[in-house]
Design a protein around this motif. Structure first.
Motif, PDB file in Angstrom:
ATOM      1  N   VAL A  46       0.713  -1.132   0.117  1.00  0.00           N
ATOM      2  CA  VAL A  46       0.156   0.107   0.014  1.00  0.00           C
ATOM      3  C   VAL A  46       0.900   1.420   0.113  1.00  0.00           C
ATOM      4  O   VAL A  46       0.328   2.230  -0.464  1.00  0.00           O
ATOM      5  CB  VAL A  46      -1.004  -0.096   1.165  1.00  0.00           C
ATOM      6  N   GLU A  47       2.132   1.217   0.646  1.00  0.00           N
ATOM      7  CA  GLU A  47       2.914   2.279   0.653  1.00  0.00           C
ATOM      8  C   GLU A  47       2.901   3.130  -0.988  1.00  0.00           C
ATOM      9  O   GLU A  47       2.995   4.189  -0.876  1.00  0.00           O
ATOM     10  CB  GLU A  47       4.398   2.055   1.177  1.00  0.00           C
ATOM     11  N   LYS A  48       3.228   2.264  -1.906  1.00  0.00           N
ATOM     12  CA  LYS A  48       3.248   2.746  -3.115  1.00  0.00           C
ATOM     13  C   LYS A  48       2.133   3.552  -3.568  1.00  0.00           C
ATOM     14  O   LYS A  48       2.191   4.529  -4.178  1.00  0.00           O
ATOM     15  CB  LYS A  48       3.793   1.663  -4.147  1.00  0.00           C
ATOM     16  N   SER A  49       0.848   2.901  -3.288  1.00  0.00           N
ATOM     17  CA  SER A  49      -0.287   3.627  -3.584  1.00  0.00           C
ATOM     18  C   SER A  49      -0.258   5.144  -2.967  1.00  0.00           C
ATOM     19  O   SER A  49      -0.882   5.837  -3.409  1.00  0.00           O
ATOM     20  CB  SER A  49      -1.303   2.877  -3.417  1.00  0.00           C
ATOM     21  N   ILE A  50      -0.167   5.094  -1.429  1.00  0.00           N
ATOM     22  CA  ILE A  50      -0.011   6.323  -0.819  1.00  0.00           C
ATOM     23  C   ILE A  50       0.684   7.253  -1.495  1.00  0.00           C
ATOM     24  O   ILE A  50       0.489   8.523  -1.499  1.00  0.00           O
ATOM     25  CB  ILE A  50       0.338   5.928   0.693  1.00  0.00           C
ATOM     26  N   GLU A  51       1.863   6.838  -1.874  1.00  0.00           N
ATOM     27  CA  GLU A  51       2.806   8.029  -2.399  1.00  0.00           C
ATOM     28  C   GLU A  51       2.300   8.682  -3.761  1.00  0.00           C
ATOM     29  O   GLU A  51       2.257   9.497  -3.868  1.00  0.00           O
ATOM     30  CB  GLU A  51       4.292   7.022  -2.653  1.00  0.00           C
ATOM     31  N   VAL A  52       1.634   7.569  -4.419  1.00  0.00           N
ATOM     32  CA  VAL A  52       1.008   8.122  -5.735  1.00  0.00           C
ATOM     33  C   VAL A  52      -0.125   9.084  -5.455  1.00  0.00           C
ATOM     34  O   VAL A  52      -0.303  10.013  -6.269  1.00  0.00           O
ATOM     35  CB  VAL A  52       0.471   6.911  -6.640  1.00  0.00           C
ATOM     36  N   VAL A  53      -0.962   8.608  -4.608  1.00  0.00           N
ATOM     37  CA  VAL A  53      -2.107   9.623  -4.270  1.00  0.00           C
ATOM     38  C   VAL A  53      -1.642  11.060  -3.486  1.00  0.00           C
ATOM     39  O   VAL A  53      -2.059  12.027  -4.004  1.00  0.00           O
ATOM     40  CB  VAL A  53      -3.165   8.917  -3.134  1.00  0.00           C
ATOM     41  N   GLY A  75      11.019  12.072  -0.532  1.00  0.00           N
ATOM     42  CA  GLY A  75      10.619  10.649  -0.470  1.00  0.00           C
ATOM     43  C   GLY A  75      11.887   9.885  -0.149  1.00  0.00           C
ATOM     44  O   GLY A  75      12.842   9.659  -0.898  1.00  0.00           O
ATOM     45  N   ASP A  76      12.034   9.177   1.098  1.00  0.00           N
ATOM     46  CA  ASP A  76      13.047   8.527   1.378  1.00  0.00           C
ATOM     47  C   ASP A  76      12.994   6.888   1.141  1.00  0.00           C
ATOM     48  O   ASP A  76      13.638   6.103   1.465  1.00  0.00           O
ATOM     49  CB  ASP A  76      13.757   8.748   2.624  1.00  0.00           C
ATOM     50  N   GLY A  77      11.902   6.522   0.103  1.00  0.00           N
ATOM     51  CA  GLY A  77      11.299   5.201   0.369  1.00  0.00           C
ATOM     52  C   GLY A  77      12.013   4.559  -1.075  1.00  0.00           C
ATOM     53  O   GLY A  77      12.360   4.803  -1.783  1.00  0.00           O
TER      54      GLY A  77
END
Length: 77
Positions: A46-53, A75-77
Motif C-alpha cells: 500500500v505504501e506505493k499507492s499512498i505515495e502516488v495519491v 521521499g526516502d522510500g
C-alpha cells in the motif's frame, strides 16, 4: 527508521497516549480486529499507492493555486 520501528512507535504511542489496545499482526493469533495492525507485506504494498495519491494531491494544489507555488518533496522510500 525501519518499518518495524515505525509500527512499534505507532503501537506504543497509540496504546500509552490514547489508551488504545493496538497490537501487531503477529500478536493477534487468530483474532484480527480493528486494533490489529495490517500485515507487514500489505503495508509495503500500500505504501506505493499512498505515495502516488500524495503526489497527485500535490499536483492538484499547484494547479489550483492562484499564486506561484514552491513545493519541496522528499521521499526516502
Amino acid at each position: 527508521m525501519s518499518q518495524n520501528q515505525a509500527e512499534g512507535a505507532v503501537v506504543t504511542v497509540g496504546n500509552k497516549m490514547f489508551g488504545r489496545d493496538w497490537k501487531f499482526h503477529s500478536e493477534s493469533d487468530e483474532i484480527i480486529d480493528l486494533d490489529t495492525l495490517p500485515q507487514s507485506s500489505n503495508i509495503r504494498t500500500v505504501e506505493k499507492s499512498i505515495e502516488v495519491v500524495t503526489l497527485d494531491q500535490i499536483v492538484k494544489e499547484i494547479i489550483n493555486s492562484e499564486h506561484q507555488t514552491v513545493v519541496t518533496y522528499h521521499g526516502d522510500g
